[in-house]
Scaffold this active site. Sequence first.
Site, PDB file in Angstrom:
ATOM      1  CE  LYS A 289      -4.068  -1.627   2.554  1.00 58.40           C
ATOM      2  NZ  LYS A 289      -5.007  -1.297   3.638  1.00 58.40           N
TER       3      LYS A 289
ATOM      4  CG  ASP B 180      -8.093   1.100   4.232  1.00 59.09           C
ATOM      5  OD1 ASP B 180      -8.981   0.299   3.908  1.00 59.09           O
ATOM      6  OD2 ASP B 180      -6.877   0.839   4.158  1.00 59.09           O
TER       7      ASP B 180
HETATM    8  P1  NDP Z   1       0.263  -2.579  11.507  1.00 63.45           P
HETATM    9  O1  NDP Z   1       1.190  -3.737  11.603  1.00 63.45           O
HETATM   10  O2  NDP Z   1       0.569  -1.446  10.600  1.00 63.45           O
HETATM   11  O3  NDP Z   1       0.086  -1.956  12.999  1.00 63.45           O
HETATM   12  C1  NDP Z   1      -0.137  -2.800  14.117  1.00 63.45           C
HETATM   13  C2  NDP Z   1      -0.440  -1.935  15.344  1.00 63.45           C
HETATM   14  O4  NDP Z   1      -0.748  -2.824  16.432  1.00 63.45           O
HETATM   15  C3  NDP Z   1       0.749  -1.099  15.805  1.00 63.45           C
HETATM   16  O5  NDP Z   1       0.270   0.076  16.420  1.00 63.45           O
HETATM   17  C4  NDP Z   1       1.419  -2.017  16.838  1.00 63.45           C
HETATM   18  O6  NDP Z   1       2.192  -1.349  17.803  1.00 63.45           O
HETATM   19  C5  NDP Z   1       0.183  -2.598  17.503  1.00 63.45           C
HETATM   20  N1  NDP Z   1       0.492  -3.870  18.168  1.00 63.45           N
HETATM   21  C6  NDP Z   1       0.693  -5.063  17.571  1.00 63.45           C
HETATM   22  N2  NDP Z   1       0.945  -6.008  18.501  1.00 63.45           N
HETATM   23  C7  NDP Z   1       0.897  -5.378  19.712  1.00 63.45           C
HETATM   24  C8  NDP Z   1       1.064  -5.806  21.050  1.00 63.45           C
HETATM   25  N3  NDP Z   1       1.315  -7.080  21.344  1.00 63.45           N
HETATM   26  N4  NDP Z   1       0.917  -4.904  22.045  1.00 63.45           N
HETATM   27  C9  NDP Z   1       0.651  -3.604  21.763  1.00 63.45           C
HETATM   28  N5  NDP Z   1       0.482  -3.129  20.499  1.00 63.45           N
HETATM   29  C10 NDP Z   1       0.600  -4.006  19.486  1.00 63.45           C
HETATM   30  O7  NDP Z   1      -1.164  -3.201  11.191  1.00 63.45           O
HETATM   31  P2  NDP Z   1      -2.454  -2.486  10.554  1.00 63.45           P
HETATM   32  O8  NDP Z   1      -2.544  -1.119  11.086  1.00 63.45           O
HETATM   33  O9  NDP Z   1      -2.451  -2.700   9.099  1.00 63.45           O
HETATM   34  O10 NDP Z   1      -3.616  -3.420  11.146  1.00 63.45           O
HETATM   35  C11 NDP Z   1      -4.010  -3.343  12.511  1.00 63.45           C
HETATM   36  C12 NDP Z   1      -5.296  -4.154  12.690  1.00 63.45           C
HETATM   37  O11 NDP Z   1      -6.336  -3.545  11.930  1.00 63.45           O
HETATM   38  C13 NDP Z   1      -5.216  -5.600  12.198  1.00 63.45           C
HETATM   39  O12 NDP Z   1      -5.937  -6.406  13.109  1.00 63.45           O
HETATM   40  C14 NDP Z   1      -5.915  -5.569  10.854  1.00 63.45           C
HETATM   41  O13 NDP Z   1      -6.506  -6.791  10.498  1.00 63.45           O
HETATM   42  C15 NDP Z   1      -6.987  -4.505  11.113  1.00 63.45           C
HETATM   43  N6  NDP Z   1      -7.432  -3.813   9.907  1.00 63.45           N
HETATM   44  C16 NDP Z   1      -8.778  -3.762   9.682  1.00 63.45           C
HETATM   45  C17 NDP Z   1      -9.263  -3.088   8.600  1.00 63.45           C
HETATM   46  C18 NDP Z   1     -10.735  -3.067   8.346  1.00 63.45           C
HETATM   47  O14 NDP Z   1     -11.137  -2.747   7.223  1.00 63.45           O
HETATM   48  N7  NDP Z   1     -11.557  -3.349   9.343  1.00 63.45           N
HETATM   49  C19 NDP Z   1      -8.363  -2.376   7.657  1.00 63.45           C
HETATM   50  C20 NDP Z   1      -6.954  -2.490   8.007  1.00 63.45           C
HETATM   51  C21 NDP Z   1      -6.521  -3.193   9.096  1.00 63.45           C
HETATM   52  P3  NDP Z   1       3.745  -1.026  17.503  1.00 63.45           P
HETATM   53  O15 NDP Z   1       3.749   0.177  16.623  1.00 63.45           O
HETATM   54  O16 NDP Z   1       4.313  -0.760  18.854  1.00 63.45           O
HETATM   55  O17 NDP Z   1       4.323  -2.251  16.849  1.00 63.45           O
END
Ligand code: NDP
Length: 324
Positions: free
Chosen positions: A95, A131
């Site tokens: 993306k 999105d």
């Molecule tokens: P990214 O990998 O870009 O971001 C993940 C986020 O989750 C970061 O802020 C990360 O923190 C945090 N995170 C992950 N693991 C942990 C943990 N164990 N403890 C604390 N924080 C954590 O993913 P996306 O933003 O693309 O996706 C995030 C979620 O959104 C997913 O579940 C995805 O499926 C969902 N999603 C849903 C959409 C929809 O249309 N409904 C569209 C896009 C995504 P850190 O920065 O510290 O790593």
Amino acid sequence: MDGKTADGKMTGGKTMDYTGMEIVNLITGKTKLLGVIGNPLSHSISPQLHNTVSRGLGIDAVYVPFLVEKGDLGAAVRGLKAINIVGFNITIPYKNEVVRYIDEVSREAALVGAVNTVKNVNGKLYGYNTDIPGFIRSFKEESGMDDLRGKRVALLGAGGAARAIAVGLAFEGISRLYIINRTRGKAADIAELINGNISPVAEYHGTSDTKIEEVLTKSDIIINATSVGMYPDVNKTPLDFPFSFLPRQVLYDVIYNPGKTRFLEEGEKQGIKVVNGLGMLIYQGIMAYEIWMGIKVPDEITRRLFEFFPGLPCREGFYGRNFH
Ligand code: NDP
């Protein structure tokens, strides 16, 4: 050998019966081509979503997955342009990278730095990020809170989804955005983007900051945009300390698998409004389709998608994170 002979006999001894064969008219020389670029794609629901919409509307189009290997993105985009594709989606992990191959990127997509939808108009590629409006439409319609002006929002997470949501909320005129993330620097980046380009409403916190409870209490809306609580880690929640929600608060979780995360379950137990991310997923797809075809998808079709799609995550093998 598993081949078959001209008279239909399998060399392995089985005989094939071709008498029920019919001409397949699903795809013709006039069929419009749509698709999605990503890797992996096997769990994507976009082909089902878009092909269901085309079928529902009686539009002669087909949407297919294009699995693209790392390093081949530029060639893939040029190839799609060369074969006159009508439009395509881009999903994980491309993306952000795809932006450099697009001729004109919308302001919102440029701010987020991510394009998920491309329209090909006479060989010129226009990039959008659906999105952003997908989240806003889902939030407003499903929470019943249709005016976001002046609202205070706590946004948990600072990844790709959080970035799109932050930009969408800032354009809606919220008065405060508290971005809370495990990696504080990523929350700071989003706050800087919002404050410098849209409006000075954002502040950021690490998850262990002492002020977290205070900003959560001030918030009208709390959004989980982390992947914490997503299948299979369904017992996890991004708020891993006891917190009493307030009756005016609305909780939104970008996760839709499971349909009710522990975060939403706790809000619901306390009697407040909760919304999951299925609507965001459906609306980002509907809005991409509307851009490609230049039409408004009727509400009745959208309503049917909300009926069909909650069942899909139960399908075996669906549990990836790359759903678009
Ligand atoms: P990214 O990998 O870009 O971001 C993940 C986020 O989750 C970061 O802020 C990360 O923190 C945090 N995170 C992950 N693991 C942990 C943990 N164990 N403890 C604390 N924080 C954590 O993913 P996306 O933003 O693309 O996706 C995030 C979620 O959104 C997913 O579940 C995805 O499926 C969902 N999603 C849903 C959409 C929809 O249309 N409904 C569209 C896009 C995504 P850190 O920065 O510290 O790593």
